[in-house]
Design a protein around this motif. Structure first.
Motif, PDB file in Angstrom:
ATOM      1  N   TYR A  63     -23.505   8.364   1.866  1.00 33.97           N
ATOM      2  CA  TYR A  63     -23.680   6.971   1.593  1.00 33.97           C
ATOM      3  C   TYR A  63     -22.147   6.522   1.418  1.00 33.97           C
ATOM      4  O   TYR A  63     -21.232   7.029   0.748  1.00 33.97           O
ATOM      5  N   ARG A  64     -21.584   5.410   2.152  1.00 30.60           N
ATOM      6  CA  ARG A  64     -20.502   5.066   2.167  1.00 30.60           C
ATOM      7  C   ARG A  64     -20.176   3.608   1.723  1.00 30.60           C
ATOM      8  O   ARG A  64     -21.090   2.707   1.788  1.00 30.60           O
ATOM      9  N   SER A  65     -19.309   3.291   0.910  1.00 36.12           N
ATOM     10  CA  SER A  65     -19.082   1.969   0.431  1.00 36.12           C
ATOM     11  C   SER A  65     -18.530   0.983   1.523  1.00 36.12           C
ATOM     12  O   SER A  65     -17.562   1.317   2.275  1.00 36.12           O
ATOM     13  N   LYS A  66     -19.123  -0.122   1.515  1.00 33.30           N
ATOM     14  CA  LYS A  66     -18.868  -1.093   2.556  1.00 33.30           C
ATOM     15  C   LYS A  66     -18.117  -2.472   1.713  1.00 33.30           C
ATOM     16  O   LYS A  66     -17.595  -3.175   2.477  1.00 33.30           O
ATOM     17  N   GLY A  67     -17.781  -2.238   0.448  1.00 38.35           N
ATOM     18  CA  GLY A  67     -17.146  -3.145  -0.229  1.00 38.35           C
ATOM     19  C   GLY A  67     -15.595  -2.782  -0.605  1.00 38.35           C
ATOM     20  O   GLY A  67     -14.693  -2.327   0.380  1.00 38.35           O
ATOM     21  N   LYS A  68     -15.600  -2.698  -1.786  1.00 35.96           N
ATOM     22  CA  LYS A  68     -14.092  -2.365  -2.608  1.00 35.96           C
ATOM     23  C   LYS A  68     -14.090  -1.027  -3.006  1.00 35.96           C
ATOM     24  O   LYS A  68     -15.118  -0.408  -3.721  1.00 35.96           O
ATOM     25  N   PHE A 121      -3.950   0.071   0.533  1.00 40.39           N
ATOM     26  CA  PHE A 121      -3.620   1.582   0.581  1.00 40.39           C
ATOM     27  C   PHE A 121      -4.201   2.519  -0.321  1.00 40.39           C
ATOM     28  O   PHE A 121      -4.403   2.289  -1.283  1.00 40.39           O
ATOM     29  N   ARG A 122      -4.930   3.329   0.336  1.00 40.06           N
ATOM     30  CA  ARG A 122      -5.570   4.357  -0.414  1.00 40.06           C
ATOM     31  C   ARG A 122      -4.724   5.224  -1.264  1.00 40.06           C
ATOM     32  O   ARG A 122      -5.170   5.785  -2.392  1.00 40.06           O
ATOM     33  N   THR A 123      -3.483   5.556  -0.997  1.00 40.81           N
ATOM     34  CA  THR A 123      -2.635   6.532  -1.643  1.00 40.81           C
ATOM     35  C   THR A 123      -1.424   5.466  -2.314  1.00 40.81           C
ATOM     36  O   THR A 123      -0.952   4.807  -1.486  1.00 40.81           O
ATOM     37  N   GLN A 124      -0.886   6.049  -3.212  1.00 35.61           N
ATOM     38  CA  GLN A 124       0.566   5.501  -3.817  1.00 35.61           C
ATOM     39  C   GLN A 124       1.618   5.748  -2.903  1.00 35.61           C
ATOM     40  O   GLN A 124       2.544   4.878  -2.651  1.00 35.61           O
ATOM     41  N   ALA A 125       1.529   7.028  -2.085  1.00 33.21           N
ATOM     42  CA  ALA A 125       2.687   7.274  -1.287  1.00 33.21           C
ATOM     43  C   ALA A 125       2.677   6.172   0.005  1.00 33.21           C
ATOM     44  O   ALA A 125       3.856   5.834   0.513  1.00 33.21           O
ATOM     45  N   GLU A 126       1.422   5.935   0.610  1.00 37.20           N
ATOM     46  CA  GLU A 126       1.414   4.650   1.610  1.00 37.20           C
ATOM     47  C   GLU A 126       1.877   3.383   1.212  1.00 37.20           C
ATOM     48  O   GLU A 126       2.730   2.842   1.637  1.00 37.20           O
ATOM     49  N   ALA A 127       1.616   3.017  -0.029  1.00 42.69           N
ATOM     50  CA  ALA A 127       1.937   1.957  -0.874  1.00 42.69           C
ATOM     51  C   ALA A 127       3.698   1.859  -1.270  1.00 42.69           C
ATOM     52  O   ALA A 127       4.222   0.928  -0.681  1.00 42.69           O
ATOM     53  N   GLU A 128       4.171   2.996  -1.495  1.00 41.22           N
ATOM     54  CA  GLU A 128       5.686   2.973  -1.521  1.00 41.22           C
ATOM     55  C   GLU A 128       6.362   3.043  -0.139  1.00 41.22           C
ATOM     56  O   GLU A 128       7.403   2.326  -0.316  1.00 41.22           O
ATOM     57  N   LYS A 129       6.014   3.611   0.915  1.00 41.08           N
ATOM     58  CA  LYS A 129       6.346   3.335   2.084  1.00 41.08           C
ATOM     59  C   LYS A 129       6.403   1.688   2.369  1.00 41.08           C
ATOM     60  O   LYS A 129       7.481   1.287   2.855  1.00 41.08           O
ATOM     61  N   ALA A 130       5.311   1.119   2.243  1.00 43.95           N
ATOM     62  CA  ALA A 130       5.139  -0.211   2.491  1.00 43.95           C
ATOM     63  C   ALA A 130       6.308  -1.165   1.726  1.00 43.95           C
ATOM     64  O   ALA A 130       6.812  -1.827   2.137  1.00 43.95           O
ATOM     65  N   ALA A 131       6.399  -0.746   0.448  1.00 42.42           N
ATOM     66  CA  ALA A 131       7.103  -1.353  -0.421  1.00 42.42           C
ATOM     67  C   ALA A 131       8.720  -1.184  -0.109  1.00 42.42           C
ATOM     68  O   ALA A 131       9.397  -2.165  -0.067  1.00 42.42           O
ATOM     69  N   ALA A 132       8.930   0.005   0.280  1.00 39.65           N
ATOM     70  CA  ALA A 132      10.332   0.054   0.775  1.00 39.65           C
ATOM     71  C   ALA A 132      10.510  -0.729   2.011  1.00 39.65           C
ATOM     72  O   ALA A 132      11.873  -1.230   2.277  1.00 39.65           O
ATOM     73  N   ASP A 133       9.808  -0.678   3.038  1.00 36.05           N
ATOM     74  CA  ASP A 133       9.586  -1.838   3.952  1.00 36.05           C
ATOM     75  C   ASP A 133       9.904  -2.959   3.825  1.00 36.05           C
ATOM     76  O   ASP A 133      10.657  -3.848   4.540  1.00 36.05           O
ATOM     77  N   VAL A 145       9.329  -6.546  -6.316  1.00 37.19           N
ATOM     78  CA  VAL A 145       8.261  -5.816  -5.462  1.00 37.19           C
ATOM     79  C   VAL A 145       7.873  -4.463  -6.139  1.00 37.19           C
ATOM     80  O   VAL A 145       8.642  -3.742  -6.674  1.00 37.19           O
ATOM     81  N   ARG A 146       6.688  -4.283  -6.402  1.00 38.31           N
ATOM     82  CA  ARG A 146       6.181  -3.287  -7.110  1.00 38.31           C
ATOM     83  C   ARG A 146       4.859  -2.654  -6.946  1.00 38.31           C
ATOM     84  O   ARG A 146       4.133  -3.659  -6.044  1.00 38.31           O
ATOM     85  N   ILE A 147       4.491  -1.568  -7.074  1.00 42.16           N
ATOM     86  CA  ILE A 147       3.448  -0.795  -6.464  1.00 42.16           C
ATOM     87  C   ILE A 147       1.982  -1.284  -7.729  1.00 42.16           C
ATOM     88  O   ILE A 147       2.599  -0.953  -8.772  1.00 42.16           O
ATOM     89  N   VAL A 148       0.903  -1.741  -7.303  1.00 44.64           N
ATOM     90  CA  VAL A 148       0.010  -2.019  -8.161  1.00 44.64           C
ATOM     91  C   VAL A 148      -1.342  -1.407  -8.058  1.00 44.64           C
ATOM     92  O   VAL A 148      -1.665  -1.372  -6.804  1.00 44.64           O
ATOM     93  N   ARG A 149      -1.985  -0.854  -9.031  1.00 44.53           N
ATOM     94  CA  ARG A 149      -3.439  -0.602  -8.472  1.00 44.53           C
ATOM     95  C   ARG A 149      -4.536  -1.811  -8.670  1.00 44.53           C
ATOM     96  O   ARG A 149      -4.422  -2.661  -9.178  1.00 44.53           O
ATOM     97  N   ASP A 150      -5.211  -1.412  -7.579  1.00 42.97           N
ATOM     98  CA  ASP A 150      -6.200  -2.709  -7.295  1.00 42.97           C
ATOM     99  C   ASP A 150      -7.203  -2.379  -6.542  1.00 42.97           C
ATOM    100  O   ASP A 150      -7.447  -1.150  -5.949  1.00 42.97           O
ATOM    101  N   ARG A 151      -8.418  -3.186  -6.570  1.00 44.22           N
ATOM    102  CA  ARG A 151      -9.456  -3.098  -5.752  1.00 44.22           C
ATOM    103  C   ARG A 151      -9.151  -3.307  -4.115  1.00 44.22           C
ATOM    104  O   ARG A 151      -8.966  -4.303  -3.959  1.00 44.22           O
ATOM    105  N   ILE A 152      -9.210  -2.360  -3.511  1.00 44.54           N
ATOM    106  CA  ILE A 152      -8.879  -2.704  -1.941  1.00 44.54           C
ATOM    107  C   ILE A 152     -10.334  -2.785  -1.105  1.00 44.54           C
ATOM    108  O   ILE A 152     -11.097  -2.158  -1.532  1.00 44.54           O
ATOM    109  N   ASN A 153      -9.954  -3.282  -0.059  1.00 45.92           N
ATOM    110  CA  ASN A 153     -11.112  -3.322   1.090  1.00 45.92           C
ATOM    111  C   ASN A 153     -11.213  -1.885   1.653  1.00 45.92           C
ATOM    112  O   ASN A 153     -10.314  -1.385   1.942  1.00 45.92           O
ATOM    113  N   ALA A 154     -12.305  -1.372   1.648  1.00 45.72           N
ATOM    114  CA  ALA A 154     -12.586   0.078   2.428  1.00 45.72           C
ATOM    115  C   ALA A 154     -12.284  -0.179   3.800  1.00 45.72           C
ATOM    116  O   ALA A 154     -12.919  -1.061   4.268  1.00 45.72           O
ATOM    117  N   ARG A 155     -11.590   0.614   4.419  1.00 43.56           N
ATOM    118  CA  ARG A 155     -11.459   0.651   5.862  1.00 43.56           C
ATOM    119  C   ARG A 155     -12.597   1.613   6.472  1.00 43.56           C
ATOM    120  O   ARG A 155     -12.842   2.456   5.999  1.00 43.56           O
TER     121      ARG A 155
END
Length: 155
Positions: A63-68, A121-133, A145-155
């Protein structure tokens, strides 16, 4: 007519497993089998028949989530100035979208703040890389610019 907890739980699981369901459920196979084992049996039905059928199956349903889902976004802007916050959030959104077309931008109003958040971003490391860019591309935005936890769209 009183329903047993097992019957109600099995009904919920069956509703999630419909092909047309927009929300899905991930659970261990053992829990699914346990829920189905608590369903009331019709008269004359072998109570062990279902458990042997479940054991014969090689794979449990997935069972997979199609939402957030819970993940991370890069917050680029947040302000509560009534006169300029919405315009500034939109202006930064356009600039970031031009520079990073692969990143999805989200401008949202949560009283009293207008916020611009970027990415799913699923991981904080991915988000940190994007923030640095983003900090490298837009040095003027770097302090906000800061990293925040949020409800993201599932890919």
């Amino acid at each position: 007519m009183a329903l047993s907890v097992g019957a109600v739980m099995a009904d919920i699981v069956d509703n999630f497993s419909r092909p047309s369901a927009t929300v899905t459920l991930e659970q261990p196979e053992a829990l699914l089998n346990r829920l189905r084992a608590t369903e009331p049996k019709a008269e004359g039905e072998n109570p062990d028949a279902e458990s042997t059928e479940a054991e014969e199956k090689e794979e449990a349903p997935v069972y997979r989530s199609k939402g957030k889902i819970v993940g991370y976004r890069v917050q680029v802007y947040a302000d509560n100035n009534v006169r300029v916050a919405k315009g500034e959030a939109r202006q930064r959104e356009r600039a970031i979208s031009r520079r990073f077309p692969a990143m999805t931008t989200y401008v949202a109003y949560a009283s009293p703040y207008w916020r611009l958040r970027v990415g799913d971003f699923r991981t904080q490391a991915e988000a940190e890389k994007a923030a640095a860019d983003i900090r490298r591309a837009f040095p003027g935005y770097a302090r906000e610019v800061r990293i925040v936890r949020d409800r993201i769209n599932a890919r």
